[in-house]
Design a protein around this motif. Sequence first.
Motif, PDB file in Angstrom:
ATOM      1  N   ASN A 150      -9.924   9.900   4.772  1.00  0.00           N
ATOM      2  CA  ASN A 150      -8.402   9.646   4.528  1.00  0.00           C
ATOM      3  C   ASN A 150      -8.036  10.050   3.018  1.00  0.00           C
ATOM      4  OD1 ASN A 150      -6.100   8.044   3.674  1.00  0.00           O
ATOM      5  ND2 ASN A 150      -6.275   6.798   5.663  1.00  0.00           N
ATOM      6  N   THR A 166      -5.648   9.501   0.996  1.00  0.00           N
ATOM      7  CA  THR A 166      -5.131   8.600   0.161  1.00  0.00           C
ATOM      8  C   THR A 166      -5.880   7.363  -0.210  1.00  0.00           C
ATOM      9  OG1 THR A 166      -3.205   8.661   1.859  1.00  0.00           O
ATOM     10  CG2 THR A 166      -2.901   6.896   0.349  1.00  0.00           C
ATOM     11  N   GLU A 167      -6.822   7.052   0.959  1.00  0.00           N
ATOM     12  CA  GLU A 167      -8.002   6.229   0.532  1.00  0.00           C
ATOM     13  C   GLU A 167      -8.922   6.657  -0.534  1.00  0.00           C
ATOM     14  OE1 GLU A 167      -8.614   3.064   1.826  1.00  0.00           O
ATOM     15  OE2 GLU A 167      -6.948   2.902   3.002  1.00  0.00           O
ATOM     16  N   MET A 226       0.846  -1.125  -0.149  1.00  0.00           N
ATOM     17  CA  MET A 226       0.018   0.015   0.288  1.00  0.00           C
ATOM     18  C   MET A 226       0.825   1.200   0.013  1.00  0.00           C
ATOM     19  SD  MET A 226      -3.355  -0.069   2.432  1.00  0.00           S
ATOM     20  CE  MET A 226      -4.054  -1.596   1.812  1.00  0.00           C
TER      21      MET A 226
HETATM   22  C1  LIG Z   1      -4.727   6.598   5.495  1.00  0.00           C
HETATM   23  O1  LIG Z   1      -5.053   5.146   4.946  1.00  0.00           O
HETATM   24  C2  LIG Z   1      -3.625   4.524   4.641  1.00  0.00           C
HETATM   25  C3  LIG Z   1      -3.896   3.349   3.944  1.00  0.00           C
HETATM   26  O2  LIG Z   1      -4.539   3.510   2.896  1.00  0.00           O
HETATM   27  C4  LIG Z   1      -2.721   4.480   5.889  1.00  0.00           C
HETATM   28  O3  LIG Z   1      -1.531   4.158   5.810  1.00  0.00           O
HETATM   29  C5  LIG Z   1      -2.625   5.944   6.614  1.00  0.00           C
HETATM   30  O4  LIG Z   1      -1.999   5.914   7.943  1.00  0.00           O
HETATM   31  C6  LIG Z   1      -4.090   6.619   6.584  1.00  0.00           C
HETATM   32  N1  LIG Z   1      -3.818   7.964   7.214  1.00  0.00           N
HETATM   33  C7  LIG Z   1      -4.493   8.458   8.271  1.00  0.00           C
HETATM   34  C8  LIG Z   1      -4.104   9.829   8.456  1.00  0.00           C
HETATM   35  O5  LIG Z   1      -5.214   7.764   8.972  1.00  0.00           O
END
Ligand SMILES: *[C@@H]1O[C@H](CO)[C@@H](O)[C@H](O)[C@H]1NC(C)=O
Length: 638
Positions: A242, A244-245, A1
Amino acid sequence: MAAGVLLLVVVNFACFSGHLVSGERSFSIDYKNNCFLKDGEPFQYISGSIHYSRIPRYYWKDRLMKMYMTGLNAIQVYVPWNFHEPVQGVQNFTGDRDLEHFLDLANRTGLLVILRPGPYICAEWEMGGLPAWLLQKPNIILRSADTDYVQAVSNWLAVLLPKMKPWLYINGGNIITVQVENEYGSYFACDYNYMRHLQTLFRFFLGEDTVLFTTDGNTDKEMTCGTLEGLYATVDFGTDTNITEAFKRQRRFEPRGPLVNSEFYTGWLDHWGDPHAVVDAQKVSRVLGEMLTMGANINMYMFEGGTNFGYWNGADHDTRFRSVVTSYDYDAPLSEAGDPTEKLLAIRDVIKQFRNIPSGPMPPATPKFAYGFVTLKKVGNVSNLLNTISPFGPVKSQYPLTFEDIKQYYGYVLYRTTLPRDLSEPTPLISPLNGVHDRAYVSVNGVFLGLLQRDTMLVMNVTGRQGDTVDILIENMGRVNFGSKINDYKAREQSPGLLSDLILGKDVLKDWEIYPLDIDGAIAGGWPHSDSWKTSPAPREPSAGPSFYMGTLQPNGLSWDTFLKLNEWTKGQVWINGMNLGRYWPARGPQQTLYVPGPLLSTTLPNNITVLELEGAPAHLRVLFMDRPQLNATVEKS
Ligand SMILES: *[C@@H]1O[C@H](CO)[C@@H](O)[C@H](O)[C@H]1NC(C)=O
Ligand SMILES: *[C@@H]1O[C@H](CO)[C@@H](O)[C@H](O)[C@H]1NC(C)=O
Ligand SMILES: *[C@@H]1O[C@H](CO)[C@@H](O)[C@H](O)[C@H]1NC(C)=O
Ligand SMILES: *[C@@H]1O[C@H](CO)[C@@H](O)[C@H](O)[C@H]1NC(C)=O
Ligand SMILES: *[C@@H]1O[C@H](CO)[C@@H](O)[C@H](O)[C@H]1NC(C)=O
Ligand SMILES: *[C@@H]1O[C@H](CO)[C@@H](O)[C@H](O)[C@H]1NC(C)=O
Ligand SMILES: *[C@@H]1O[C@H](CO)[C@@H](O)[C@H](O)[C@H]1NC(C)=O
C-alpha cells in the motif's frame, strides 16, 4: 488518515510552483517544499536500475539509450566491491569493470546517476558484493564496526570515492545522489558506529554538499536500524504494498523532503528449483502512475537485469540454501538480452503523462540467431586433468580447509584422500554439521558414486577397498547475499568447501590433498582446444561424474546474440571463447538456456565451447544454439 493523505498530495504539488534559478550546478533537498532541487529548480527523478557488472561492456551504450528513450531521466547503479578488488589491495577498473566509462556513457546519453557504492550491496550478487577475502579473518563480523572489516572498507572507499568525486553533479558530472550501505536495517548488527563511520568517510571523500541517503524495507524496525541523522531516509517496496502506508512510514523518519521509493520492483529474481517469478506489467504501470502522481521520486528495480556471468550469482538462506540462477532477467522492462518488452512500452506510456519523453523510435531488439546443434566430445574427467587445471598442485592438510584458506574464492576445488579400510558393504559417508558448502561430487577410483548437498543431502553410500582414491569435487554455488542467515554468520559458516570433517562409517577422513582449480586460467590460455591435435587416450564418450567436454561452433559470418540450451545435460558450467557464461542446471530449472552475447562470437574463426558437466552428460553430447530464451520450464523441487 484521509486528511493526512490529502495534505501530502497538496504539499507535493506545491513543490512544482517554481523557484529562483541560481545559475550554477547544484543538487539538494528542499525540505520546505518536499522535493529535490536541481540547479535551484524542483526536480523529480524517474529512474531505473542497471548493473554494469551484469552486461558486457559493448552493450552498455545500447541499454542506456533504450532507458533514455523510455523517458527515464536517471539510472541507479550498484558498485560491487568484489568485482573491482578480487585480491585485497589490487583494484581493477578496466574493460568490463570500467565504471568511469559507464558513467561517461550515461552522461553522454543524458542520464543522471544515483550511485550505490555499498560497501555491501546485496543485489543477489555473490556475498552481496563483499570480497570473500574478508573471510580470511575467521570471526569477522561483516557490516559492523569490526576493526578488520572497517579497515578494509576504509581502504576500498579511499580508492573508489575519490574516483567518483569528479562525477558528482555539483562537480560537472551526472551523479546526483549517493546511497550509504544498503538496506542496513535488515541486518542484525544495527551498529550505529559502523554507519557513522561510513558517513564520515563519504563526507570526507565526497564533500558536505553531496546528497547522501539510505534505503530500507518499509517496516519501522528496518527504518530504525538503517537510518542515520544526516543521511536522507528512503524506502523500497513493490506492487503489492500500500503506497500510502509505505510513504507514511518514510514520513515518520523524514517528516519533510521528497518522497522516494529507491527500489520499486518491476519483477523478481529466480532460484534454482523454484517457480519462475514474474510481475504483471499492468500492475507495475498502474502503481508507477500512482506514485508519480503523488510527486514521488521512483527508481525501478530492475530496469535491465542482465546476467550473472561466471560465478557472480548470489544465494539466499532462509529455510535452506537457495542459489540464484544465472539469468538476472528479472522480468524487467528490458530483457536479459536488452530487448524492449511490453512492460517497457506500458511504463513509457505512464511516463509520457508526467514528462516529455525523447522523440524518435525505441531502438529495436538486437538480432538473434539460431546457430543450431553442435556435438561435443569428451576431453577427460576432472581427476585426470589436474596437471592442466591445477598447475601448482595440491595443498596438504590433515583436515579439510575452506576455499578461503587456500585463497581460491570461487568455482571448484578438488579434495583427495584414500579409503582408510575395505568397504565391501555400502557404508554411509556423512557430512555432519551440514559441512558441505555447497555441493560435493564423490568418486572412488574414478567411479562416480553420487553427491552431497548443503542442507538437503547429508549422507550417501560408498564402497571400495582400502587405499582407493577418494575424489570429492566441491562446488561453491555462490555465497549468501541476504536473508536471516547473514545475520549471525561467522566466516566459517559462510565459506564454501568442506567446513567439517567427513565421516565414512566409523572413520574420520583425514590427510587430504586439496587441489585449487584454475579452470578459467587454463581456458584463457587456450585449453582444451589448443591441445586438441594431441591424440588423447581419454574416452570420447560421456561418463558419469565431473568431466570436461569441448566442441566448436563453426563461424557463419554472424555474431548475433543467441541462447545456449543444454538439453538433457545435468548441471555444470559453460565457456565460449574463454568467457565464462555461468552455471546451467536444466535438470532443476526453471532456467533452461544461457544468454550468449553476440559480440563474443567470431565471424571467421571456430568458436570454442567448453563444458564442465558435474554429474552426467547425455549420450548425444549435443548442445543447441536457439534464437530465444527459455527461462521457465518444469522445475524439479530440490
Ligand atoms: C491503503 O491504506 C490506506 C490507509 O492508510 C487505506 O485508506 C487505503 O484504502 C489503502 N489502499 C489500498 C489500495 O488498499
Ligand atoms: C581487469 O578486468 C578486465 C575486465 O574483466 C580483465 O580483462 C583484466 O584482465 C583484469 N585485469 C587484471 C589485471 O586482472
Ligand atoms: C556530462 O555531460 C555534460 C553535457 O551533457 C557535460 O557538460 C559534462 O562535462 C559531462 N561531464 C563529464 C564529467 O564528462
Ligand atoms: C576418469 O578417467 C579415467 C581415465 O580415462 C577413467 O579410468 C576413470 O574411470 C574416469 N572417471 C570417471 C568418474 O569418469
Ligand atoms: C545405503 O545402503 C543401505 C544398505 O544397502 C541402504 O539401506 C540405504 O538406503 C543406503 N543409503 C543411501 C543414502 O543410499
Ligand atoms: C579456438 O581455439 C583454436 C585452437 O586453439 C584457436 O586457433 C582459435 O583461434 C580459437 N577461436 C577463437 C574464436 O578464439
Ligand atoms: C511457467 O511454466 C509453468 C508450466 O508450464 C506454468 O504453469 C506457469 O504459469 C509458467 N509461469 C510463468 C510465470 O509464466
